[in-house]
Structure formats: C-alpha cells, structure tokens
Design a protein around this motif. Structure first.
Motif, PDB file in Angstrom:
ATOM      1  N   PRO A 113       0.811  -1.220   0.000  1.00 42.69           N
ATOM      2  CA  PRO A 113       0.000   0.000   0.000  1.00 42.69           C
ATOM      3  C   PRO A 113       0.846   1.272   0.000  1.00 42.69           C
ATOM      4  CG  PRO A 113      -0.863  -1.607   1.562  1.00 42.69           C
ATOM      5  CD  PRO A 113       0.466  -2.120   1.123  1.00 42.69           C
ATOM      6  N   LEU A 139      -4.312   3.008   4.105  1.00 42.99           N
ATOM      7  CA  LEU A 139      -3.587   1.799   3.712  1.00 42.99           C
ATOM      8  C   LEU A 139      -4.529   0.695   3.248  1.00 42.99           C
ATOM      9  CD1 LEU A 139      -0.782   1.520   6.399  1.00 42.99           C
ATOM     10  CD2 LEU A 139      -0.676   2.465   4.097  1.00 42.99           C
ATOM     11  N   LEU A 140      -5.806   0.756   3.656  1.00 44.46           N
ATOM     12  CA  LEU A 140      -6.774  -0.239   3.237  1.00 44.46           C
ATOM     13  C   LEU A 140      -8.045   0.481   2.773  1.00 44.46           C
ATOM     14  CD1 LEU A 140      -7.242  -3.295   2.959  1.00 44.46           C
ATOM     15  CD2 LEU A 140      -8.303  -3.240   5.232  1.00 44.46           C
ATOM     16  N   SER A 184     -10.968  -1.784  -1.840  1.00 47.42           N
ATOM     17  CA  SER A 184     -10.108  -2.961  -2.011  1.00 47.42           C
ATOM     18  C   SER A 184     -10.551  -4.164  -1.181  1.00 47.42           C
ATOM     19  CB  SER A 184      -8.658  -2.616  -1.632  1.00 47.42           C
ATOM     20  OG  SER A 184      -8.542  -2.397  -0.230  1.00 47.42           O
ATOM     21  N   ALA A 206      -2.989   2.752  -3.603  1.00 47.13           N
ATOM     22  CA  ALA A 206      -3.074   1.971  -2.372  1.00 47.13           C
ATOM     23  C   ALA A 206      -4.051   0.812  -2.523  1.00 47.13           C
ATOM     24  CB  ALA A 206      -3.498   2.865  -1.209  1.00 47.13           C
ATOM     25  N   ALA A 227      -3.289  -3.055  -2.103  1.00 47.30           N
ATOM     26  CA  ALA A 227      -3.977  -3.783  -1.039  1.00 47.30           C
ATOM     27  C   ALA A 227      -4.576  -5.091  -1.537  1.00 47.30           C
ATOM     28  CB  ALA A 227      -5.065  -2.905  -0.421  1.00 47.30           C
ATOM     29  N   SER A 247      -2.051  -7.623  -1.730  1.00 46.89           N
ATOM     30  CA  SER A 247      -1.660  -8.071  -0.400  1.00 46.89           C
ATOM     31  C   SER A 247      -2.585  -9.163   0.121  1.00 46.89           C
ATOM     32  CB  SER A 247      -1.661  -6.887   0.575  1.00 46.89           C
ATOM     33  OG  SER A 247      -0.656  -5.957   0.246  1.00 46.89           O
TER      34      SER A 247
END
Length: 372
Positions: free
Chosen positions: A50, A185-186, A190, A310, A314, A317
C-alpha cells in the motif's frame, strides 16, 4: 514496463529451486528455515505494497520501479556474501521491499496509461508478465545451477533486474498526484475484491505446496507437473481471453472463474491417476487466471483516483495473506489427508463467488450513481 516486470520476476523465480539447497547443504539449516526464507519476503511485500502505491502516485511510477529494481540487484549481492542464515533472511527482506515497490508502482502506471474500456485486459497482461517470470525463473535457475554453481545463479539474478533498470530508464515517467494522494492503507474499494482474490488464491497455494506430495502419497509419480500445468493454463487463458472482463463485465467472469477453479481442485482431491490430477491442474489454472483482472477492474472503477495506488497494492496483499494462510491450514489438514487439503481449497475458492459478487454489485451501483 511488462518487460521490466518479467525480468525481475524471472530473477525472483530463479532462486526458488536454489535456496533450499543453499540452506540445507551450504548453511546447514533446516526445512523450517527454508520455509522462513520464503515467508519473510511475502510478509514484507504485504506490508509495503500500500505504501508503494501511494509513493507511485506522489512521485510517478518510474522512480519507484527503478528503486525496486535496484533493490533486487542488491539482493543478488547479499546472496553472494558469506553472511550465513541471517544474511539470507536479510536478503529476502530486501527482496520483499523491492517486489512490492516494483509490482505495485507498475500497476498504478499501467492503469494511468490504459483507456477505461481496456483496463481489464491490460491489467491482466501486466499480471501475466509476473506469472511468466515466475514460471520461467525456476526452470532457468535449475539449468544455471546445474551448469555452474551458486555464484552463477547469483550473477544471473543480478543481471536480470539490471536489464529492467535499463528498460525503465528509456520510459517517460507517469503522471503524479502529489498531495492529492490518500493516506489510507486499506481503502474500502479494495476489501471485497481483495477477499475474493484471497479465496481464489487457496487453489494456487494448494497446487504449489501440496500437489506433488498428494500424488506421491497415492503412489503416483511426476506430481511436480501439476504446478507447471497450472501455470501453462494460467498463461494461455489470459492471452486468449484477456479482454473478456472488459467485454462482458466482472460479475460473469468471477462466477465462471471461481466455479471452474473449484472443479479443478475437486478433481485433484480425488484423482486416482496422473492424468485426472493433470486435468484438474489445467482446469484450476484456467479458471483462476481471469479472477485478478476482473477484481482489479472493480477496484479501479470504485476507488477514487487518489486511492487507486493503495487499493491496487492492497488487493495484491490479500493474495499474499491467503497463500500464507492456505499453507498453514493445508499443511495441518495434510497431516490427516491430502484430499481434505484440496477439498478445503475448493470450498475457499467458492468463497470468491460470495465476496466477488458483492464487489461486482457494489461496482454497478457506484457506476450508476456516478453517471448522470
């Protein structure tokens, strides 16, 4: 850009068959430490992705990709130094940072250059460069090691990302958003696509980690073919059907992809002979391949521009997390039955239907509200 990604991920794949030998034969480590060496890079990449997306939007993607490629060259040098297991773990940590910077910044760049009606196809081709590198890399690594030594592998692992640097230097930088970039970041856009991709990743993780072991336990040879067949199907279907998410929309693609991949897992779970398991691997790989571009398309369409970097980082991830979780749960079940491991994967893959359908419906509502 795809060339740069292919070269660097070939470098990543190059060391996959070599690191277990390095740990157990040269550094006198254990199988657990082999697993730790691979896990370190995945965990670091998960945490950095992110941030990498945000950085790419602030500065442009090219400098971030260049930094990622440079770090991967450093990794090859760390492999070569006589620093023992701590040095190897440090190298894998740096590799995780480099991988996150390179792939996520390239994703942001790809989206910024692609017309909206072809985003699914182009994002899919971009991801295909990564998979092609991870498919070619282990084969090349085995050849280089057998014809040379550890040193020859490390040199090759440095040359490939150096080629990436050379390619990137000739490309113009992407647009920058500067202070307009979100610090989340999230991003909410996402979460559902990421969960859907994570569910689908259970199938890949099962084939990669337990396919050969499952067949060996049944007295079937050549089980290592399964991951190669999975990869061949993944690449082939992506090349032939890359525009399908753009043409028919993400929802039908998610439904078909998850269903087909789950069928492949069930075939492997109960395969009495090699050809049945091989068919399952081909079916599963062909099903899984279009899941990412369909979900990335949903993410791109529902994320505000300042959050796209980001958000793309994400959802990737989620894939990393799912592969790790699948390895732990699948390994625990494998102590009882490999059939149970693959059935768990089939059930998890079907979870893509629930989360992916919800994500696609959210996209439809978002688009209907956004278009006057």
């Amino acid at each position: 850009m795809a060339t740069a990604l292919f070269c660097t991920f070939t470098s990543f794949g190059l060391v996959i068959p070599v690191i277990p030998r390095l740990v157990t034969e040269e550094l006198h480590g254990s199988a657990f430490q082999v697993g730790t060496a691979f896990t370190v890079s995945g965990v670091v990449a998960l945490l950095v992705r992110p941030y990498a997306g945000q950085l790419a939007q602030r500065t442009g993607s090219r400098p971030v990709m260049l930094l990622g490629s440079a770090l991967i060259i450093v990794v090859a040098g760390l492999y070569a130094l006589p620093l023992g297991l701590p040095g190897l773990f440090a190298a894998r940590l740096v590799m995780g940072v480099g991988e996150a910077l390179l792939f996520t910044a390239g994703s942001v760049w790809t989206v910024s250059l692609t017309p909206s009606e072809r985003r699914g196809q182009i994002v899919g081709f971009y991801g295909l460069a990564m998979w092609s590198g991870l498919t070619v890399g282990p084969l090349l690594g085995e050849v280089v090691f057998r014809s040379g030594s550890f040193g020859a592998v490390w040199v090759t692992a440095a040359v490939l990302p150096a080629v990436s640097v050379g390619v990137l230097l000739f490309l113009p930088n992407s647009a920058r958003l500067g202070t307009a970039v979100s610090t989340r970041l999230l991003p909410p856009s996402s979460v559902l696509p990421g969960l859907s991709l994570g569910c689908g990743a259970f199938g890949y993780a099962a084939v990669a980690s337990f396919g050969a072991l499952a067949l060996t336990s049944r007295g079937i040879d050549n089980g290592s073919l399964l991951i190669s067949l999975f990869s061949v199907a993944y690449v082939s279907v992506r090349l032939l059907a890359g525009r399908v998410p753009d043409r028919i929309g993400p929802l039908p693609v998610i439904v078909v992809s998850a269903s087909v991949e789950a069928i492949g897992m069930v075939l492997i779970a109960f395969a009495p002979v090699l050809w049945v398991a091989a068919a399952g691997a081909l079916i599963a790989g062909g099903g899984f391949t279009l899941l990412y571009p369909a979900l990335a398309l949903i993410t791109i369409d529902t994320a505000p521009e300042e959050e796209r970097g980001a958000a793309l980082g994400a959802i990737t991830s989620f894939f990393d997390v799912a592969v790790g979780v699948a390895g732990l749960l699948g390994g625990a079940l494998a102590e009882v039955s490999y059939t149970a491991t693959f059935l768990l994967s089939a059930v998890a893959v079907l979870g893509s239907l629930l989360t992916g359908t919800a994500a696609a419906r959210r996209r439809s509502k978002y688009i209907s509200v956004s278009v006057p």
